[in-house]
Design an enzyme around this catalytic site. Structure first.
Site, PDB file in Angstrom:
ATOM      1  N   LYS A   1      16.162  73.693  20.853  1.00 27.58           N
ATOM      2  CA  LYS A   1      14.767  73.243  20.859  1.00 27.58           C
ATOM      3  C   LYS A   1      14.406  72.520  22.148  1.00 27.58           C
ATOM      4  O   LYS A   1      13.359  72.785  22.758  1.00 27.58           O
ATOM      5  CB  LYS A   1      14.493  72.342  19.654  1.00 27.58           C
ATOM      6  CG  LYS A   1      13.027  72.115  19.365  1.00 27.58           C
ATOM      7  CD  LYS A   1      12.375  70.901  19.981  1.00 27.58           C
ATOM      8  CE  LYS A   1      13.113  69.607  19.834  1.00 27.58           C
ATOM      9  NZ  LYS A   1      12.328  68.425  20.244  1.00 27.58           N
TER      10      LYS A   1
ATOM     11  N   ASP B   1      10.856  73.236  16.138  1.00 24.49           N
ATOM     12  CA  ASP B   1      11.271  71.979  15.531  1.00 24.49           C
ATOM     13  C   ASP B   1      10.847  71.990  14.066  1.00 24.49           C
ATOM     14  O   ASP B   1      10.474  73.027  13.523  1.00 24.49           O
ATOM     15  CB  ASP B   1      10.687  70.782  16.303  1.00 24.49           C
ATOM     16  CG  ASP B   1       9.177  70.676  16.122  1.00 24.49           C
ATOM     17  OD1 ASP B   1       8.555  71.628  15.606  1.00 24.49           O
ATOM     18  OD2 ASP B   1       8.615  69.627  16.503  1.00 24.49           O
TER      19      ASP B   1
ATOM     20  N   HIS C   1       8.216  70.813  12.613  1.00 23.76           N
ATOM     21  CA  HIS C   1       6.813  71.197  12.440  1.00 23.76           C
ATOM     22  C   HIS C   1       6.657  72.709  12.493  1.00 23.76           C
ATOM     23  O   HIS C   1       5.997  73.318  11.637  1.00 23.76           O
ATOM     24  CB  HIS C   1       5.956  70.591  13.548  1.00 23.76           C
ATOM     25  CG  HIS C   1       5.494  69.194  13.257  1.00 23.76           C
ATOM     26  ND1 HIS C   1       4.639  68.895  12.226  1.00 23.76           N
ATOM     27  CD2 HIS C   1       5.770  68.021  13.863  1.00 23.76           C
ATOM     28  CE1 HIS C   1       4.411  67.592  12.217  1.00 23.76           C
ATOM     29  NE2 HIS C   1       5.086  67.042  13.192  1.00 23.76           N
TER      30      HIS C   1
END
Length: 406
Positions: A265, A284, A286
């Site tokens: 990420k 991530d 979200h």
């Protein structure tokens, strides 16, 4: 303190549909912009302080220079014009590059909306989100700080890093504004222990070790060599990206994974926001929630966010949105942040009414009208942008534990 020089306010014609700094500077890309005055954003970039504000038709900017002794040396052949001195011309070029103003954002939104009904539904309330073209080193350190963190706290960490290790440019309203420290400035003894004292926790070791690698072990300009140097292509007929993305993007991603504190990420964040690889899609918590809610992930072999699922989510968005998939993904990321989309609103209302006070005999003592009023209270929550490690791999033990709970 050395005297400073401040330019006049200048402006660039740009609509809110093409750039919204209120969203772009707050959506977890850069962590150094501060709102020091009403509607005025401030940050030090490349030895100067930029102040920005915006109306419906123009971006207004002002430059603060530290002193004449720190002014940029001009080539002998260049003679600044009274209309736009060379320093201001350089600042304008820097600003256009940093804000990535070349692509037609309205056209990109239309393109993404034409292939994705979910984007078409959510994007109209979040126009003007641009992917910044930040310094790669700053992006790298900023996103190392993002592990298990929220935007407010990351910004505090980055501010502390600049205050203690970055060069002072000037003061704005008695507040010192420092530029970002170089790798060499952080590759010195005692950095890790000092950062721990400043509240960086385990990230202190990652930053110190990564600074040492970049400053002393990697070739000079190593990070810059990983940048996407291809010119922006706005032609509608583009070849689909290969699985995993282009060769240059994959190479940059793999190189970044060698650094301390950099997982998939963080590497994708740096590729997208520091190296110019628009196809990079950071996944991530979200984005994983968005993928499950709106794009049918979270079932079958992609039930949890393993490495294979991480790659599958990125490939899905690259095939859907094309070479600027990371940009489109960032619009949906911003739309999902509570900072922008889920403000808690409390309303206190009183109906219009006439209040009459009477005596027992019926005579009126007082008569008044109470007018309906509404009080709105906005409560903006801190936004966690990476609650867990980059990729969670389920072990057999965790699977057995889940079965026992069932």
């Amino acid at each position: 303190m050395a005297s400073i020089r401040v330019s006049e306010w200048r402006k660039l014609p740009v609509s809110l549909a093409e750039l919204c700094i209120e969203t772009t500077l707050r959506c977890g890309q850069s962590f150094r912009w501060k709102k020091l005055r009403d509607n005025e954003w401030t940050c030090a970039l490349q030895g100067r302080i930029l102040s920005l504000k915006q109306d419906s038709t123009h971006l207004h900017y002002k430059t603060t220079w530290p002193s004449l002794s720190h002014a940029l040396a001009l080539p002998p052949s260049v003679k600044p014009s009274p209309e736009l001195p060379v320093e201001d011309e350089q600042t304008e070029d820097l600003l256009k590059h940093y804000l990535n103003l070349s692509p037609d954002l309205t056209a990109l939104y239309e393109q993404w909306s034409s292939v994705d009904s979910n984007f078409k539904k959510r994007a109209p309330k979040f126009t003007g989100v641009r992917i910044l073209k930040q310094d790669a080193w700053e992006a790298l350190v900023g996103f190392i700080c993002s592990s298990n963190n929220n935007i407010v706290r990351i910004s505090q960490m980055v501010n502390n890093l600049c205050l203690h290790y970055g060069p002072l440019i000037a003061h704005i309203d008695d507040q010192p504004i420092h530029d970002f420290p170089s790798p060499a400035a952080l590759a010195v003894p005692g950095v890790e222990s000092r950062l721990r004292e400043l509240g960086f926790g385990y990230r202190a070791g990652y930053i110190a070790k990564t600074a040492m690698m970049v400053a002393k072990e990697k070739p000079e300009d190593w990070l810059e060599s990983l940048c996407n140097t291809e010119p922006y292509d706005d032609s509608p007929d583009q070849k689909p990206l290969p699985e995993g993305g282009s060769e240059g993007y994959r190479r940059a991603h793999e190189e970044l994974l060698q650094l301390q504190g950099v997982g998939p990420k963080v590497a994708d964040c740096v590729c997208l926001m520091g190296l110019g690889w628009g196809e990079a899609v950071p996944v991530d918590t979200h984005v994983w929630q968005i993928a499950q809610r709106d794009y049918k992930f979270g079932k079958g072999k992609h039930k949890s966010l393993t490495k294979a699922t991480y790659d599958a989510v990125g490939d899905h968005f690259r095939q859907l949105w094309g070479k600027e998939a990371g940009w489109a993904h960032s619009v949906l990321f911003a739309a999902d942040l509570k900072t922008f989309s889920e403000r808690l609103t409390t309303k206190v209302e009183v109906d219009v009414d006439q209040v009459i006070t009477k005596k027992e005999d019926g005579s009126v003592v007082e008569s008044k009208v109470v007018v309906k009023r509404e009080l709105v209270i906005d409560d903006v929550k801190d936004e966690v942008i990476n609650e867990k490690e980059d990729v969670r791999v389920e072990t057999l033990r965790s699977k057995r534990a889940k079965r026992r709970k069932l």
